[in-house]
Design an enzyme around this catalytic site. Structure first.
Site, PDB file in Angstrom:
ATOM      1  N   LYS A 257       0.853  -1.183   0.000  1.00 32.60           N
ATOM      2  CA  LYS A 257       0.000   0.000   0.000  1.00 32.60           C
ATOM      3  C   LYS A 257       0.884   1.226   0.000  1.00 32.60           C
ATOM      4  O   LYS A 257       2.015   1.183   0.499  1.00 32.60           O
ATOM      5  CB  LYS A 257      -0.875   0.024   1.255  1.00 32.60           C
ATOM      6  CG  LYS A 257      -2.146   0.822   1.087  1.00 32.60           C
ATOM      7  CD  LYS A 257      -3.158  -0.004   0.318  1.00 32.60           C
ATOM      8  CE  LYS A 257      -4.525   0.614   0.255  1.00 32.60           C
ATOM      9  NZ  LYS A 257      -5.531  -0.406  -0.084  1.00 32.60           N
TER      10      LYS A 257
HETATM   11  N1  GLU Z   1      -7.125   0.090  -3.259  1.00 30.87           N
HETATM   12  C1  GLU Z   1      -7.883  -1.081  -3.588  1.00 30.87           C
HETATM   13  C2  GLU Z   1      -7.937  -2.032  -2.407  1.00 30.87           C
HETATM   14  O1  GLU Z   1      -7.795  -1.625  -1.285  1.00 30.87           O
HETATM   15  C3  GLU Z   1      -7.423  -1.722  -4.889  1.00 30.87           C
HETATM   16  C4  GLU Z   1      -6.031  -2.242  -4.912  1.00 30.87           C
HETATM   17  C5  GLU Z   1      -5.570  -2.702  -6.287  1.00 30.87           C
HETATM   18  O2  GLU Z   1      -6.361  -2.721  -7.208  1.00 30.87           O
HETATM   19  O3  GLU Z   1      -4.395  -3.042  -6.392  1.00 30.87           O
HETATM   20  O4  GLU Z   1      -8.180  -3.196  -2.548  1.00 30.87           O
END
Ligand code: GLU
Length: 424
Positions: free
Chosen positions: A113
């Site tokens: 993240k």
């Molecule tokens: N931000 C989204 C999540 O928390 C998508 C992450 C992604 O598509 O890599 O799952």
């Protein structure tokens, strides 16, 4: 007996919450000590300073992070958040949840993240572009299609992903679409990616309602958060025949027991940026929204909104966690004791986003593009498989649904680490 020797680098309420979830799951599957801490803690992180020239000629330095939690099961994967309350600990918790999520639904990814401490609403378009490009510039040696693949999260969108893809591509000297997902269609984005998370939340909510024998056409829905996830969840559930009785954003919420006109709400947000003073119902606070009587409650905003304080007062039948980490450990315990509310845990419920991100990455790597029907059919099939696995785990071990989902996700990561061995 092994014991992790770790600093307080990530220490925060939300990181401790993610760790408590992990500990509980690791205990439940008797994860051996030798593999436990390796699986639990983030692999590595990068903190960066991001100077941006402002409209008035001054320079503001923003702080940004990327935490790569797990790279043992493939390139790490996860969004980038632009929000004023971002902390390194929060990003680490969110990275951990990405690991369990990608693993639970069977994607060949680890978890990561990113985040920047910034309120993107306070930036001009030019400042936002400068910040996004600068963030990617600092990440160039840390990410890549086979290393770590970012995507949108709270406060970022396809435009931001487009700038990041362009920055990375310029750096490596060729088009590198697969470095980020959630891009505009014109840059190799996937059909269906924008609505994927909300479509998945709505799909699973409908499937769980079916299991409960409750018809969707009689369901009422309260949704906290009217960004990408909340609004797409609302639209998909309304299309299926449910009545959306409450929506909200950070400025507050609207309650209308007769049903909210979503098209009007979306148009209002498009021109006014927020739901503040929207006249489609009675004003409620975000706290009040969570406690409204409804069939489905979908927290689709930030972490830790369902707490020990409001869990005893919730009046829904089903919680669909569109957000990551919306329910605290204490609230989980209270809901389990109550036993009258079903909960679809975040790592399952909102996995539609990263599933279609995976499809986008596959399409980029193969340069062969799918139509929307193909994307959505494959998405729903993967969600069905994950749901079935969670339900089987739950029945087999008499776990809560969250524990079932987490143990499946964690076990796969631990197994991969075990099989790969410790180097050297
Ligand atoms: N931000 C989204 C999540 O928390 C998508 C992450 C992604 O598509 O890599 O799952």
């Amino acid at each position: 007996m092994s014991k992790a020797i770790v600093s307080s680098l990530y220490d925060s309420e939300v990181f401790r919450m993610a760790c408590r979830q992990f500990d509980q799951a690791a205990d439940a599957i008797s994860l051996p000590d030798a593999i436990r801490d390796r699986t639990k803690y983030p692999r590595r992180c990068l903190a960066v300073s991001l100077p941006v020239r402002r409209r008035d000629g001054s320079v503001t330095v923003f702080e940004g992070y990327r935490v790569q939690h797990n790279l043992s099961t493939g390139p790490s994967k996860g969004g980038i958040r632009f929000h004023q309350d971002v902390t390194l600990g929060e990003v680490a918790a969110l990275a951990m949840w990405m690991s369990w999520k990608t693993s639970l639904v069977g994607l060949p990814y680890g978890g990561a993240k990113g985040g920047v401490i910034v309120d993107p609403n306070q930036l001009s378009e030019g400042e936002l572009e400068h910040l996004s490009r600068r963030y990617m510039q600092e990440m160039v040696n840390f990410v890549g299609p086979q290393v770590d693949v970012p995507a949108p999260d709270v406060g970022t969108n396809e435009k931001v992903m487009g700038w990041m893809m362009d920055t990375y591509s310029n750096h490596v000297g060729h088009v590198a679409s697969a470095v980020v997902t959630g891009k505009p269609l014109s840059l190799g984005g996937s059909q269906g990616r924008r609505e994927a998370t909300g479509a998945g939340v709505a799909y699973l909510a409908r499937r769980y309602l079916e299991d409960l024998g409750l018809p969707i056409t009689q369901a009422t829905v309260a949704i906290q958060g009217f960004g990408n996830v909340g609004s797409e969840t609302a639209l998909a559930l309304a299309r299926a025949g449910a009545r959306i009785i409450a929506i909200s954003d950070y400025t507050g919420g609207i309650h209308n027991p007769r049903g909210i006109d979503l098209a009007r709400a979306l148009e209002y947000v498009r021109t006014q940026r927020t739901l503040r003073d929207f006249d489609g119902g009675e004003a409620v606070t975000n706290e009040e929204l969570l406690e409204l009587p409804c069939t489905i409650l979908a927290p689709c905003a930030l972490e830790r909104v369902i707490t020990a304080a409001n869990a005893p007062r919730l009046r829904c039948r089903l919680i669909a966690e569109g957000a990551n980490g919306p329910t605290t450990n204490e609230a989980d315990r209270i809901l389990e004791e109550r036993g009258d509310i079903e909960l679809i845990p975040d790592v399952l419920c909102n996995s539609g986003g990263v599933i279609v991100s995976y499809f986008e990455w596959l399409q980029n790597l193969s340069n062969f593009y799918w139509d929307r029907d193909e994307v959505l059919t494959k998405l729903f099939a993967m969600l069905d498989r994950a749901k079935d696995a969670v339900e089987a785990q739950r029945r087999k071990f008499k776990f809560s649904r969250r524990l079932a989902a987490l143990t499946l996700g964690i076990q796969r990561v631990a197994d991969a680490k075990q099989s790969r061995g410790l180097f050297p």
